[in-house]
Write a protein that holds these residues in place. Sequence first.
Motif: not given
Length: 262
Positions: A4, A16-17, A22-23, A26
């Motif tokens: 991550l 992306d995260w 969002a992190a 995920h």
Amino acid sequence: MGVLNVTPDSFSDGGDWLQPAAAVAHAQRMRDEGADIIDVGGESTRPGAATVSLEQERRRVVPVIEALAAQLDIPISIDTSKPQLMADAVAAGAGMVNDVNALRAEGAVELMAAHPEVSIVLMHMQGAPRSMQQAPCYDDVVSEVADFLEQRRQICTQAGIAARRLVVDPGIGFGKTLEHNLTLLRATGQLVERFGPVLLGVSRKSMFAQLLGDRPPRQRVEASVQTAMLAAQAGAAILRVHDVKQTREALSLLRAISHAEF
């Protein structure tokens, strides 16, 4: 171990995260797909990566670790070399420190000795991320990496860190050429025999573009999973991966076919 990266510049999933929501989502997805550990990193260690200040790294990772520790029932790892951030991450709920610098920063060993509940990954790296791939050089890569890891392990145990808390990582791609990486992968069984728990991280790395033709990181999934299976067969205890679902399914097949425990 699910990767991550809450960074804008990691080689595979940078940006992306980066947002905490969002992190966290995920990480929850990786847990549902079969991750046993979530490894949170706030500073890219890809070749050529720029350094990040302590405050910036702290802002990126601590809120995410706090949220994950409250919501997930699996261990959270902090991927950092900064002792101050290790302390903050442990206070936020991290149960593992994954250090590419093998606790060589001033005060890192002493800090970890004071937290007997925390597991530690000691990784080998020749040089530093910004310059490590410029001219990696070894006379005998396996013996030199193993000797370094043994030295770091002894320093830790002499400081009062129990050996059972330590995992070693040969550092695939960290100051190594393609041939160095392949030689170390062939020696996974030797490293397991010598050290016990070994972590291997090959996920989406550039070695696959060198071996199989130039392709972006997201097109290296199959090669990453196949190599992870070879590492598991050789005894690797932890596989650090971006693609949890695919790796978990492959491990299930390997277990069914071989009747081995992975």
